[in-house]
Motif scaffolding. Structure first.
Motif, PDB file in Angstrom:
ATOM      1  N   UNK A   1       0.831  -1.206   0.000  1.00 45.93           N
ATOM      2  CA  UNK A   1       0.000   0.000   0.000  1.00 45.93           C
ATOM      3  C   UNK A   1       0.864   1.254   0.000  1.00 45.93           C
ATOM      4  N   UNK A   2       1.977   1.223   0.719  1.00 48.70           N
ATOM      5  CA  UNK A   2       2.888   2.360   0.739  1.00 48.70           C
ATOM      6  C   UNK A   2       3.540   2.547  -0.625  1.00 48.70           C
ATOM      7  N   UNK A   3       3.964   1.464  -1.237  1.00 48.65           N
ATOM      8  CA  UNK A   3       4.585   1.570  -2.555  1.00 48.65           C
ATOM      9  C   UNK A   3       3.604   2.123  -3.587  1.00 48.65           C
ATOM     10  N   UNK A   4       2.341   1.755  -3.472  1.00 51.97           N
ATOM     11  CA  UNK A   4       1.327   2.285  -4.384  1.00 51.97           C
ATOM     12  C   UNK A   4       1.185   3.793  -4.207  1.00 51.97           C
ATOM     13  N   UNK A   5       1.170   4.262  -2.971  1.00 50.48           N
ATOM     14  CA  UNK A   5       1.097   5.701  -2.716  1.00 50.48           C
ATOM     15  C   UNK A   5       2.314   6.416  -3.285  1.00 50.48           C
ATOM     16  N   UNK A   6       3.490   5.814  -3.125  1.00 49.77           N
ATOM     17  CA  UNK A   6       4.706   6.430  -3.648  1.00 49.77           C
ATOM     18  C   UNK A   6       4.696   6.457  -5.173  1.00 49.77           C
ATOM     19  N   UNK A   7       4.175   5.408  -5.787  1.00 49.11           N
ATOM     20  CA  UNK A   7       4.069   5.422  -7.253  1.00 49.11           C
ATOM     21  C   UNK A   7       3.203   6.590  -7.716  1.00 49.11           C
ATOM     22  N   UNK A   8       2.112   6.836  -6.994  1.00 49.45           N
ATOM     23  CA  UNK A   8       1.249   7.976  -7.326  1.00 49.45           C
ATOM     24  C   UNK A   8       2.023   9.286  -7.238  1.00 49.45           C
ATOM     25  N   UNK A   9       2.813   9.455  -6.172  1.00 48.31           N
ATOM     26  CA  UNK A   9       3.560  10.700  -5.985  1.00 48.31           C
ATOM     27  C   UNK A   9       4.614  10.873  -7.076  1.00 48.31           C
ATOM     28  N   UNK A  10       5.325   9.788  -7.399  1.00 48.87           N
ATOM     29  CA  UNK A  10       6.357   9.890  -8.432  1.00 48.87           C
ATOM     30  C   UNK A  10       5.737  10.284  -9.770  1.00 48.87           C
ATOM     31  N   UNK A  11       4.587   9.681 -10.077  1.00 42.97           N
ATOM     32  CA  UNK A  11       3.924   9.993 -11.334  1.00 42.97           C
ATOM     33  C   UNK A  11       3.461  11.453 -11.354  1.00 42.97           C
ATOM     34  N   UNK A  12       2.925  11.929 -10.230  1.00 43.81           N
ATOM     35  CA  UNK A  12       2.467  13.318 -10.153  1.00 43.81           C
ATOM     36  C   UNK A  12       3.614  14.301 -10.355  1.00 43.81           C
ATOM     37  N   UNK A  13       4.815  13.906  -9.937  1.00 42.50           N
ATOM     38  CA  UNK A  13       5.993  14.772 -10.071  1.00 42.50           C
ATOM     39  C   UNK A  13       6.745  14.511 -11.384  1.00 42.50           C
ATOM     40  N   UNK A  14       6.098  13.764 -12.288  1.00 41.87           N
ATOM     41  CA  UNK A  14       6.723  13.453 -13.584  1.00 41.87           C
ATOM     42  C   UNK A  14       8.069  12.744 -13.419  1.00 41.87           C
ATOM     43  N   UNK A  15       8.110  11.842 -12.436  1.00 41.56           N
ATOM     44  CA  UNK A  15       9.315  11.081 -12.208  1.00 41.56           C
ATOM     45  C   UNK A  15       9.032   9.584 -12.355  1.00 41.56           C
ATOM     46  N   UNK A  16       8.448   9.216 -13.501  1.00 44.68           N
ATOM     47  CA  UNK A  16       8.162   7.806 -13.752  1.00 44.68           C
ATOM     48  C   UNK A  16       9.436   6.972 -13.807  1.00 44.68           C
ATOM     49  N   UNK A  17      10.580   7.631 -13.979  1.00 46.93           N
ATOM     50  CA  UNK A  17      11.844   6.900 -13.971  1.00 46.93           C
ATOM     51  C   UNK A  17      12.141   6.295 -12.617  1.00 46.93           C
ATOM     52  N   UNK A  18      11.442   6.771 -11.571  1.00 46.42           N
ATOM     53  CA  UNK A  18      11.669   6.255 -10.229  1.00 46.42           C
ATOM     54  C   UNK A  18      10.720   5.126  -9.833  1.00 46.42           C
ATOM     55  N   UNK A  19       9.769   4.829 -10.712  1.00 47.12           N
ATOM     56  CA  UNK A  19       8.781   3.799 -10.370  1.00 47.12           C
ATOM     57  C   UNK A  19       9.425   2.452 -10.102  1.00 47.12           C
ATOM     58  N   UNK A  20      10.568   2.202 -10.695  1.00 41.11           N
ATOM     59  CA  UNK A  20      11.241   0.909 -10.505  1.00 41.11           C
ATOM     60  C   UNK A  20      11.670   0.697  -9.056  1.00 41.11           C
ATOM     61  N   UNK A  21      11.760   1.765  -8.286  1.00 45.23           N
ATOM     62  CA  UNK A  21      12.185   1.638  -6.890  1.00 45.23           C
ATOM     63  C   UNK A  21      11.048   1.278  -5.956  1.00 45.23           C
ATOM     64  N   UNK A  22       9.823   1.303  -6.459  1.00 49.49           N
ATOM     65  CA  UNK A  22       8.654   0.997  -5.606  1.00 49.49           C
ATOM     66  C   UNK A  22       7.734   0.012  -6.336  1.00 49.49           C
ATOM     67  N   UNK A  23       8.337  -0.952  -7.012  1.00 48.89           N
ATOM     68  CA  UNK A  23       7.525  -1.942  -7.738  1.00 48.89           C
ATOM     69  C   UNK A  23       7.979  -3.348  -7.362  1.00 48.89           C
TER      70      UNK A  23
END
Length: 206
Positions: free
Chosen positions: A184-206
């Protein structure tokens, strides 16, 4: 204190009272052991885990509040240092994760309010919002909670988030870090990374 921060453009900070499991959450997020102690106040300096190529890091900030064997003046210094760190680096912080002990958080918050004090967790949640850092509430130790929905509703109420908690699923993340359950925390972080246009960081919370 806090003078050795790596020069990184993006950061997720973990904040919270002592002994709520922040260091264990940090270990689950990064896959690497960090300083984890069985008594409050073990983490006295920030623990950074960074990736130079992405200019990104997770930071576990020292726990604040009551710490056995630590004088009140020193506890206040630690809390002030944590606040100053977040203020000074707010422009780089993609999310501030407030880690709570799901079993005891409500009782602690209510006890502080009964004494006429602003509870630390409530204060930190509001502070993050005030400095423009999007807060996430990681409600840890869910394995010790009998009625999880009721407890999450109570926590939302104490933080000024109108229950039911499910409507705040992008902000409130029930987890059990010691069992490796931080989805659940990783899902929230994915949302934040996407909102900040940092999809390159999604690999760290998947």
């Amino acid at each position: 204190m806090f003078e050795d921060r790596p020069d990184r453009d993006a950061e997720v900070v973990l904040v919270g009272r002592s002994n709520v499991g922040k260091s264990t959450v940090m270990r689950e997020l990064t896959g690497h052991d960090v300083s984890v102690g069985g008594k409050p106040g073990v983490t006295r300096q920030p623990n950074h885990f960074d990736w130079t190529s992405e200019s990104f890091m997770f930071t576990d900030l020292p726990g604040f509040g009551f710490m056995s064997g630590v004088e009140s003046e020193r506890r206040e210094e630690i809390k002030t240092d944590v606040i100053r760190y977040v203020e000074e680096n707010a422009e780089h912080v993609l999310a501030g994760v407030v880690v709570l002990d799901g079993k005891s958080a409500v009782d602690i918050i209510d006890r502080h309010r009964e004494r006429g004090n602003v509870p630390h967790d409530v204060e930190m949640f509001a502070f993050l919002e005030d400095v423009g850092v999007d807060p996430i509430v990681a409600v840890n130790k869910t394995d010790k909670i009998d009625d999880l929905d009721e407890r999450l509703n109570e926590i939302c109420d104490r933080l000024g988030l109108y229950p039911p908690w499910q409507q705040w699923s992008d902000t409130v993340a029930p987890i059990c870090a010691k069992r490796g359950d931080i989805d659940a925390l990783e899902e929230c972080l994915r949302d934040r990374f996407h909102e900040h246009n940092r999809d390159d960081l999604l690999k760290f919370v998947s």
